[in-house]
Design a protein around this motif. Structure first.
Motif, PDB file in Angstrom:
ATOM      1  N   UNK A  43      18.026  -2.585  -4.682  1.00  0.00           N
ATOM      2  CA  UNK A  43      18.918  -1.688  -5.724  1.00  0.00           C
ATOM      3  C   UNK A  43      19.232  -0.456  -5.534  1.00  0.00           C
ATOM      4  N   UNK A  44      17.970   0.470  -5.024  1.00  0.00           N
ATOM      5  CA  UNK A  44      18.085   1.710  -4.986  1.00  0.00           C
ATOM      6  C   UNK A  44      19.059   2.331  -3.498  1.00  0.00           C
ATOM      7  N   UNK A  45      18.834   1.476  -2.581  1.00  0.00           N
ATOM      8  CA  UNK A  45      19.401   1.802  -1.327  1.00  0.00           C
ATOM      9  C   UNK A  45      20.723   1.009  -0.874  1.00  0.00           C
ATOM     10  N   UNK A  46      20.975   0.109  -1.576  1.00  0.00           N
ATOM     11  CA  UNK A  46      22.134  -0.911  -1.504  1.00  0.00           C
ATOM     12  C   UNK A  46      21.677  -1.696  -0.172  1.00  0.00           C
ATOM     13  N   UNK A  47      20.506  -2.063   0.439  1.00  0.00           N
ATOM     14  CA  UNK A  47      20.275  -2.815   1.505  1.00  0.00           C
ATOM     15  C   UNK A  47      19.514  -4.138   1.078  1.00  0.00           C
ATOM     16  N   UNK A  89       0.868  -1.284  -0.170  1.00  0.00           N
ATOM     17  CA  UNK A  89      -0.086   0.230   0.018  1.00  0.00           C
ATOM     18  C   UNK A  89       0.896   1.270  -0.083  1.00  0.00           C
ATOM     19  N   UNK A  90       0.204   2.325  -0.104  1.00  0.00           N
ATOM     20  CA  UNK A  90       0.947   3.716  -0.400  1.00  0.00           C
ATOM     21  C   UNK A  90       1.659   3.971   0.841  1.00  0.00           C
ATOM     22  N   UNK A  91       1.163   4.009   2.110  1.00  0.00           N
ATOM     23  CA  UNK A  91       2.008   4.097   3.273  1.00  0.00           C
ATOM     24  C   UNK A  91       3.011   2.967   3.534  1.00  0.00           C
ATOM     25  N   UNK A  92       2.880   1.865   3.293  1.00  0.00           N
ATOM     26  CA  UNK A  92       3.695   0.876   3.433  1.00  0.00           C
ATOM     27  C   UNK A  92       4.995   0.866   2.599  1.00  0.00           C
ATOM     28  N   UNK A  93       4.634   1.334   1.330  1.00  0.00           N
ATOM     29  CA  UNK A  93       6.037   1.624   0.373  1.00  0.00           C
ATOM     30  C   UNK A  93       6.631   2.556   0.914  1.00  0.00           C
ATOM     31  N   UNK A  94       6.204   4.107   1.401  1.00  0.00           N
ATOM     32  CA  UNK A  94       6.927   5.123   2.037  1.00  0.00           C
ATOM     33  C   UNK A  94       7.563   4.711   3.359  1.00  0.00           C
ATOM     34  N   UNK A  95       6.987   3.708   4.231  1.00  0.00           N
ATOM     35  CA  UNK A  95       7.695   3.258   5.395  1.00  0.00           C
ATOM     36  C   UNK A  95       8.800   2.522   5.048  1.00  0.00           C
ATOM     37  N   UNK A  96       8.834   1.637   3.943  1.00  0.00           N
ATOM     38  CA  UNK A  96       9.572   0.892   3.508  1.00  0.00           C
ATOM     39  C   UNK A  96      10.977   1.702   2.710  1.00  0.00           C
ATOM     40  N   UNK A  97      10.854   2.712   2.212  1.00  0.00           N
ATOM     41  CA  UNK A  97      11.726   3.558   1.707  1.00  0.00           C
ATOM     42  C   UNK A  97      12.463   4.441   2.649  1.00  0.00           C
ATOM     43  N   UNK A  98      11.744   4.877   3.716  1.00  0.00           N
ATOM     44  CA  UNK A  98      12.391   5.509   4.885  1.00  0.00           C
ATOM     45  C   UNK A  98      13.203   4.407   5.463  1.00  0.00           C
ATOM     46  N   UNK A  99      12.810   3.380   5.860  1.00  0.00           N
ATOM     47  CA  UNK A  99      13.626   2.589   6.515  1.00  0.00           C
ATOM     48  C   UNK A  99      14.898   2.140   5.716  1.00  0.00           C
ATOM     49  N   UNK A 100      14.778   1.851   4.392  1.00  0.00           N
ATOM     50  CA  UNK A 100      15.963   1.445   3.597  1.00  0.00           C
ATOM     51  C   UNK A 100      16.643   2.744   3.540  1.00  0.00           C
ATOM     52  N   UNK A 101      16.389   3.863   3.309  1.00  0.00           N
ATOM     53  CA  UNK A 101      17.109   5.108   2.984  1.00  0.00           C
ATOM     54  C   UNK A 101      17.958   5.232   4.300  1.00  0.00           C
ATOM     55  N   UNK A 102      17.428   4.748   5.535  1.00  0.00           N
ATOM     56  CA  UNK A 102      18.274   4.881   6.873  1.00  0.00           C
ATOM     57  C   UNK A 102      19.148   3.699   7.080  1.00  0.00           C
ATOM     58  N   UNK A 103      19.210   2.568   6.237  1.00  0.00           N
ATOM     59  CA  UNK A 103      20.105   1.538   6.287  1.00  0.00           C
ATOM     60  C   UNK A 103      19.527   0.514   7.108  1.00  0.00           C
ATOM     61  N   UNK A 104      18.172   0.267   7.261  1.00  0.00           N
ATOM     62  CA  UNK A 104      17.548  -0.609   7.868  1.00  0.00           C
ATOM     63  C   UNK A 104      17.298  -1.854   6.757  1.00  0.00           C
ATOM     64  N   UNK A 105      16.905  -2.892   7.490  1.00  0.00           N
ATOM     65  CA  UNK A 105      16.447  -4.056   6.464  1.00  0.00           C
ATOM     66  C   UNK A 105      15.011  -4.490   6.519  1.00  0.00           C
TER      67      UNK A 105
END
Length: 66
Positions: free
Chosen positions: A55-59, A19-35
């Protein structure tokens, strides 16, 4: 300030990840180095999202159908 919110090597499970919020949460986590572990009933979409995040965040990212 960036180091204050780093999630390096922390595993975070996201339900409703396709979902929209799930995607945004995933992007925020990945951009902060989370898995991000992405859970949703839309298997193809979470697999695609996991690949994009990897690919985008190398996580590491994993999409699972539940």
């Amino acid at each position: 300030m960036d180091n204050l919110f780093r999630l390096d090597n922390k595993v975070v499970v996201i339900t409703g990840a396709a979902g929209l919020l799930g995607i945004k949460h995933a992007e925020a986590i990945a951009s902060s180095g989370g898995i991000p572990i992405l859970l949703d009933i839309k298997e193809e979409r979470v697999d695609q999202l996991a690949n994009e995040l990897s690919k985008r965040f190398s996580v590491s990212a994993l999409g699972l159908c539940v």
